[in-house]
Design an enzyme around this catalytic site. Sequence first.
Site, PDB file in Angstrom:
ATOM      1  CG  ASN A  97      37.963  40.221  40.132  1.00 27.17           C
ATOM      2  OD1 ASN A  97      39.197  40.173  40.133  1.00 27.17           O
ATOM      3  ND2 ASN A  97      37.260  40.384  39.044  1.00 27.17           N
ATOM      4  CD  GLU A 116      41.561  42.685  32.834  1.00 29.39           C
ATOM      5  OE1 GLU A 116      40.782  43.637  32.587  1.00 29.39           O
ATOM      6  OE2 GLU A 116      41.350  41.842  33.729  1.00 29.39           O
ATOM      7  CB  CYS A 128      37.525  42.099  34.320  1.00 33.85           C
ATOM      8  SG  CYS A 128      38.583  42.403  35.704  1.00 33.85           S
TER       9      CYS A 128
HETATM   10  C1  UN1 Z   1      38.284  38.716  35.786  1.00 27.76           C
HETATM   11  O1  UN1 Z   1      37.128  38.994  36.005  1.00 27.76           O
HETATM   12  O2  UN1 Z   1      39.164  39.553  35.978  1.00 27.76           O
HETATM   13  O3  UN1 Z   1      36.492  34.852  31.855  1.00 27.76           O
HETATM   14  C2  UN1 Z   1      38.724  37.374  35.354  1.00 27.76           C
HETATM   15  C3  UN1 Z   1      36.152  34.821  33.033  1.00 27.76           C
HETATM   16  C4  UN1 Z   1      37.076  34.178  34.030  1.00 27.76           C
HETATM   17  C5  UN1 Z   1      38.127  35.141  34.449  1.00 27.76           C
HETATM   18  C6  UN1 Z   1      37.626  36.491  34.860  1.00 27.76           C
HETATM   19  N1  UN1 Z   1      37.669  33.013  33.443  1.00 27.76           N
HETATM   20  O4  UN1 Z   1      35.086  35.289  33.410  1.00 27.76           O
END
Ligand code: UN1
Length: 498
Positions: free
Chosen positions: A155, A253, A287
């Site tokens: 992603n 993570e 995420c």
């Molecule tokens: C992710 O979805 O794993 O804070 C990373 C954010 C991005 C990074 C997302 N800078 O939404």
Amino acid sequence: MSQTLLDVKKLENFIGGEWLETGNTTPVNNPATGETVVEVPLSTAEHVNQAVATAKKAQKEWALVPAPQRAEVLLRVGNLMKERKERLSQLLTMENGKVLEEARGEVQEGIDMAFYMAGEGRRLFGHTTPAELNDKFAMSVRSPVGVVGIITPWNFPIAIATWKSFPAIVAGNAVVWKPATETPIMAYELAKIFEEAGLPKGVLNVVFGKGSSVGDAMVHHDDIRVISFTGSNDTGRNIAAECGRQLKKVSLEMGGKNAVIVMDDADLNLAVEGIVWSAFGTSGQRCTACSRVIVHEDVKEELEKRLLAEMEKLTIGNGLDESIKVGPIINKAGLDKIKKYMEIGKNEGAKLLAGGEELTGENFKDGYYFAPTLFTDATPDMRISQEEIFGPVVSLIPVKSFEEAIEVNNGVSYGLSSSIFTRDANRVFQAQRDLDTGIVYVNAGTTGAEIHLPFGGTKGTGNGHRDSGVQALDVFTEWKAVYVDYSGKLQRAQIDVD
Ligand code: UN1
């Protein structure tokens, strides 16, 4: 398109500074069109062994290069990424599907990380501290761990790779990297950039393939001393269990169930913008994506109305078209999972206000598209309010008070990101204290973390470590305490002190 942007049809592993043919491959399909973009190798444990052996040798010399010189490589990497930003962004959209504007943002995140970590080459701060005895000096310094294994998701195929590999490399480690098989082009491009930037052979190695073969071999390899993983909760738990058995350091993570809280005094238009951007941007495949809206009952109806109006404006399609706001879902499995949650939500009694289905018309026929979806009247314990869906789906949960909002926010097994919209300064500070997530936003959605701050979360999101920020260095270094006694005699700590 793929022919002109990409100089190869089939990718090869990058081991010891050489591009090596591997045998079996599988196609990588553009999720917007179904077209094959490139073939990716399906490597085996043998390839991992080869990569680790070469990394181990290279790391010994790399660790002796002064950190400011190691950092210069990262500076060159950042400059090359900047020069190629547009091409990299287009390739990223082709393999991942995210819309071009977001792809540019992601590549920029990698560039930021390069420049930030290049600066670390002249910091990598330890501490000096008084010693308890006369004529004795005490300090703590960071030393590299050795060979590190990084396993990155589809992603954010370039940003997350930079969060992990750049701190590892500046700190003097060598890297074996398994990128997601869905998005290998970013790994190929980044490895080429490292090669051109003059990184010594073997310091960065890319082994393409599946988690069940390549990832598993990395996790089991004795000479890989750290695993840094971003991906699903189940896989992360298995990795942690195996690493625990081996006493191997592991940084995880594993997603979130992030909420935006909208209080009765919120700027509702701003809240709507924040929700739409963080719930439907990247088709909800972050995420950090917002998948719950915890709304004060007094503003619930108005918020619903304004959200629906804003959702109407979302354009869905191939992210290479600049007018598109929401791209496709990564693949069929991703789509099927989202569809399954539609049934679950309806059966649980949540009310579907918009979306809820796969898009199948002429414009969508070769890709995987899902309509931006809004459930309302969800309760905190429903599965759609608890489980990560990883799609453009958001559930509204009405509450009666600020305290209840905090409780609902915290009542999930994840703890990555949270957000509150309010104009009350007292609530702002209470919320930032009481929201139990690794990232908290005030008057902004749940996405958009910056690279010089720690990224990660509490509870089921991780295991206490952080990506990016200076904190990432803690994953890729060991602390060493150094005592220098210049008294010329034996001085016993704790004993010869008075
Ligand atoms: C992710 O979805 O794993 O804070 C990373 C954010 C991005 C990074 C997302 N800078 O939404």
